[in-house]
Design a protein around this motif. Structure first.
Motif, PDB file in Angstrom:
ATOM      1  N   SER A   1      72.578  30.628  49.819  1.00 46.17           N
ATOM      2  CA  SER A   1      71.355  30.622  49.014  1.00 46.17           C
ATOM      3  C   SER A   1      71.707  30.851  47.542  1.00 46.17           C
ATOM      4  O   SER A   1      72.860  30.778  47.149  1.00 46.17           O
ATOM      5  N   GLN A   2      70.686  31.169  46.750  1.00 45.46           N
ATOM      6  CA  GLN A   2      70.901  31.411  45.324  1.00 45.46           C
ATOM      7  C   GLN A   2      70.949  32.908  45.003  1.00 45.46           C
ATOM      8  O   GLN A   2      70.623  33.318  43.891  1.00 45.46           O
ATOM      9  N   LEU A   3      71.347  33.724  45.965  1.00 48.90           N
ATOM     10  CA  LEU A   3      71.292  35.178  45.801  1.00 48.90           C
ATOM     11  C   LEU A   3      72.587  35.780  45.266  1.00 48.90           C
ATOM     12  O   LEU A   3      72.705  37.001  45.160  1.00 48.90           O
ATOM     13  N   GLY A   4      73.545  34.933  44.958  1.00 47.84           N
ATOM     14  CA  GLY A   4      74.752  35.398  44.287  1.00 47.84           C
ATOM     15  C   GLY A   4      75.496  36.473  45.047  1.00 47.84           C
ATOM     16  O   GLY A   4      75.832  36.314  46.222  1.00 47.84           O
ATOM     17  N   GLU A   5      75.726  37.599  44.380  1.00 50.10           N
ATOM     18  CA  GLU A   5      76.479  38.696  44.975  1.00 50.10           C
ATOM     19  C   GLU A   5      75.569  39.750  45.609  1.00 50.10           C
ATOM     20  O   GLU A   5      76.038  40.817  46.002  1.00 50.10           O
ATOM     21  N   ASP A   6      74.278  39.457  45.708  1.00 49.55           N
ATOM     22  CA  ASP A   6      73.347  40.408  46.315  1.00 49.55           C
ATOM     23  C   ASP A   6      73.741  40.715  47.755  1.00 49.55           C
ATOM     24  O   ASP A   6      74.287  39.859  48.466  1.00 49.55           O
ATOM     25  N   ILE A   7      73.447  41.947  48.173  1.00 51.29           N
ATOM     26  CA  ILE A   7      73.710  42.368  49.551  1.00 51.29           C
ATOM     27  C   ILE A   7      72.373  42.723  50.208  1.00 51.29           C
ATOM     28  O   ILE A   7      71.634  43.569  49.696  1.00 51.29           O
ATOM     29  N   PRO A   8      72.016  42.094  51.327  1.00 54.94           N
ATOM     30  CA  PRO A   8      70.761  42.440  51.999  1.00 54.94           C
ATOM     31  C   PRO A   8      70.832  43.859  52.560  1.00 54.94           C
ATOM     32  O   PRO A   8      71.823  44.237  53.175  1.00 54.94           O
ATOM     33  N   ASP A   9      69.773  44.633  52.331  1.00 58.70           N
ATOM     34  CA  ASP A   9      69.789  46.040  52.724  1.00 58.70           C
ATOM     35  C   ASP A   9      68.561  46.335  53.593  1.00 58.70           C
ATOM     36  O   ASP A   9      68.370  45.704  54.618  1.00 58.70           O
ATOM     37  N   GLY A  10      67.700  47.284  53.189  1.00 59.91           N
ATOM     38  CA  GLY A  10      66.540  47.631  53.998  1.00 59.91           C
ATOM     39  C   GLY A  10      65.476  46.535  53.983  1.00 59.91           C
ATOM     40  O   GLY A  10      65.433  45.700  53.081  1.00 59.91           O
ATOM     41  N   MET A  11      64.586  46.562  54.992  1.00 58.77           N
ATOM     42  CA  MET A  11      63.638  45.462  55.160  1.00 58.77           C
ATOM     43  C   MET A  11      62.370  45.943  55.849  1.00 58.77           C
ATOM     44  O   MET A  11      62.390  46.864  56.661  1.00 58.77           O
ATOM     45  N   THR A  12      61.240  45.276  55.510  1.00 57.86           N
ATOM     46  CA  THR A  12      59.979  45.528  56.203  1.00 57.86           C
ATOM     47  C   THR A  12      59.215  44.221  56.298  1.00 57.86           C
ATOM     48  O   THR A  12      59.612  43.200  55.723  1.00 57.86           O
ATOM     49  N   CYS A  13      58.087  44.251  57.007  1.00 54.90           N
ATOM     50  CA  CYS A  13      57.284  43.057  57.249  1.00 54.90           C
ATOM     51  C   CYS A  13      55.860  43.311  56.774  1.00 54.90           C
ATOM     52  O   CYS A  13      55.358  44.441  56.883  1.00 54.90           O
ATOM     53  N   ASP A  14      55.181  42.285  56.247  1.00 54.73           N
ATOM     54  CA  ASP A  14      53.782  42.461  55.874  1.00 54.73           C
ATOM     55  C   ASP A  14      52.866  41.879  56.949  1.00 54.73           C
ATOM     56  O   ASP A  14      53.344  41.313  57.946  1.00 54.73           O
ATOM     57  N   VAL A  15      51.566  42.019  56.769  1.00 53.20           N
ATOM     58  CA  VAL A  15      50.627  41.606  57.812  1.00 53.20           C
ATOM     59  C   VAL A  15      50.616  40.093  58.029  1.00 53.20           C
ATOM     60  O   VAL A  15      50.167  39.606  59.069  1.00 53.20           O
ATOM     61  N   SER A  16      51.117  39.346  57.045  1.00 54.58           N
ATOM     62  CA  SER A  16      51.197  37.892  57.189  1.00 54.58           C
ATOM     63  C   SER A  16      52.481  37.458  57.882  1.00 54.58           C
ATOM     64  O   SER A  16      52.672  36.262  58.135  1.00 54.58           O
TER      65      SER A  16
END
Length: 324
Positions: free
Chosen positions: A210-225
Motif C-alpha cells: 500500500s502507500q503506508l510507507g514505513e508505518d507499522i499497524p498497531d492497535g485496532m477497533t471497529c465502528d458501527v458501520s
C-alpha cells in the motif's frame, strides 16, 4: 475531514501508552503505562486520573492489557509480563495506589502485548517475542494469540506470531480482524461467536503493497458501520479501512509519531481515544514532537463504535481463583 478535532487529554505523557478501554459504568478511560507497570483510569467528567501500580515483586517488565471483569465489581484482568492476573481497584482508592496481582493463567511466552474481549466476553490476548534493552525484537514467529474462556482455560488460537497486536470483531459477529505487526498486514478470519473458533485467514490490507510507507499497524477497533480504525506506529496517524474492499478510506493525523492504539468511548461512543508513546524516539525527535506519549480524544468524525466488552468468567471459578 471538516469538523474533526484532535484534543490532548490532561494526563501524563507516557514512554509507551497502550490498551485503551472505555468503561461505561464509571465513565472513564482505562489505559496502561506499559514499562512503568501501571494501569491508568481517566474520568472524563471530573478530570481525575487514578494510577494503579502493579507490584509483582519485580518478576515482569510490562503491563499491557486491562479489562473489567463483568459481574465482579472493582475487579480487572491485567497482563503482567507473560501472566494474566486479577486485580482489585476501587474508585475510592488513592489516585496513586499499588496492588499485588493474583494469577489467573501463565504462558511460556516472553510477554503479552495487546488484548481485548469478544462479544461473548472471552479474553483474547496475544504475546510477542523477547526484546533487547532497546526494544528490538530478538526472535520472530515464536509467539501466539490466546483465548481465555469463561472457565479460565487458555486456548491457543494463532501461532507463529511475532508481535501480536490489534484485534476486533465485525458488527455481525462473523469476522475477526487481527494484526501481527511484524507481518505488516491486517488479516481477517471467519469467526464463530458461539464457540470462539476462527479460520479461513486472509490478508485484508498489506502495508508493504500500500502507500503506508514505513508505518507499522498497531492497535485496532471497529465502528458501527464495520469499518476498521487502526493506529499506525511510526506513522503519526490513525487510518480507517473498509474491510470489504481492503482500502484506506480516511486518515486522522496526530501530533505524535508513535501512535499505539484506539478505542471508542464517551456518552454516545463517538469519541475515538488514541494512545501513543515516546518509545524509540531520539532526543531531537522528542523536541520536534512535544505531544509524543500523549493520550488523545478525537471528535467530529461522524462515526461511532460499540460499548467495549469486559471479561465474563464463571464467577464462582473467578472468585475462588482470587480468594474471594
Amino acid at each position: 475531514m471538516s469538523g474533526v478535532k484532535v484534543g490532548e487529554l490532561p494526563v501524563s505523557r507516557l514512554y509507551l501508552g497502550e490498551g485503551p478501554h472505555w468503561q461505561e459504568d464509571i465513565e472513564a478511560l482505562l489505559y496502561v503505562d506499559v514499562f512503568n507497570k501501571a494501569v491508568c483510569r481517566y474520568f472524563v467528567n471530573t478530570g481525575r486520573c487514578q494510577v494503579l501500580h502493579i507490584d509483582d515483586g519485580g518478576k515482569a517488565k510490562t503491563v499491557t492489557i486491562v479489562v473489567p471483569v463483568e459481574g465482579c465489581k472493582d475487579w480487572y484482568v491485567v497482563s503482567v509480563g507473560n501472566t494474566l492476573c486479577g486485580v482489585q481497584w476501587k474508585v475510592t482508592d488513592p489516585d496513586n495506589h499499588t496492588t499485588k496481582p493474583k494469577v489467573l493463567q501463565v504462558t511460556l511466552d516472553s510477554h503479552f502485548n495487546d488484548g481485548k474481549c469478544d462479544p461473548q466476553g472471552r479474553l483474547w490476548a496475544g504475546t510477542m517475542g523477547p526484546q533487547d534493552d532497546k526494544g528490538e525484537l530478538l526472535k520472530m514467529n515464536v509467539s501466539s494469540l490466546y483465548r481465555l474462556d469463561s472457565n479460565l482455560t487458555m486456548n491457543k488460537c494463532v501461532d507463529k506470531v511475532s508481535v501480536s497486536n490489534g484485534l476486533t470483531w465485525s458488527p455481525d459477529k462473523k469476522h475477526f480482524y487481527y494484526i501481527d505487526s511484524e507481518a505488516f498486514s491486517i488479516d481477517a478470519f471467519c469467526y464463530d461467536d458461539l464457540t470462539g473458533q476462527i479460520g479461513n485467514r486472509r490478508v485484508l490490507l498489506d502495508y508493504k503493497k500500500s502507500q503506508l510507507g514505513e508505518d507499522i499497524p498497531d492497535g485496532m477497533t471497529c465502528d458501527v458501520s464495520g469499518n476498521l480504525w487502526v493506529a499506525n506506529f511510526k506513522g503519526s496517524k490513525v487510518i480507517c479501512v473498509n474491510p470489504e474492499t481492503g482500502q484506506v478510506i480516511r486518515q486522522v493525523n496526530l501530533p505524535s509519531k508513535n501512535v499505539t492504539s484506539v478505542c471508542w468511548g464517551g456518552p454516545d461512543y463517538s469519541t475515538l481515544f488514541v494512545t501513543s508513546g515516546k518509545m524509540r524516539l531520539t532526543q531531537d525527535e522528542l523536541e520536534k514532537i512535544p505531544a509524543a506519549g500523549a493520550t488523545f480524544a478525537v471528535t467530529g468524525l461522524g462515526a461511532k463504535g460499540f460499548p467495549a466488552n469486559g471479561f465474563r468468567p464463571d464467577l464462582d471459578l473467578f472468585r475462588d481463583k482470587m480468594g474471594l
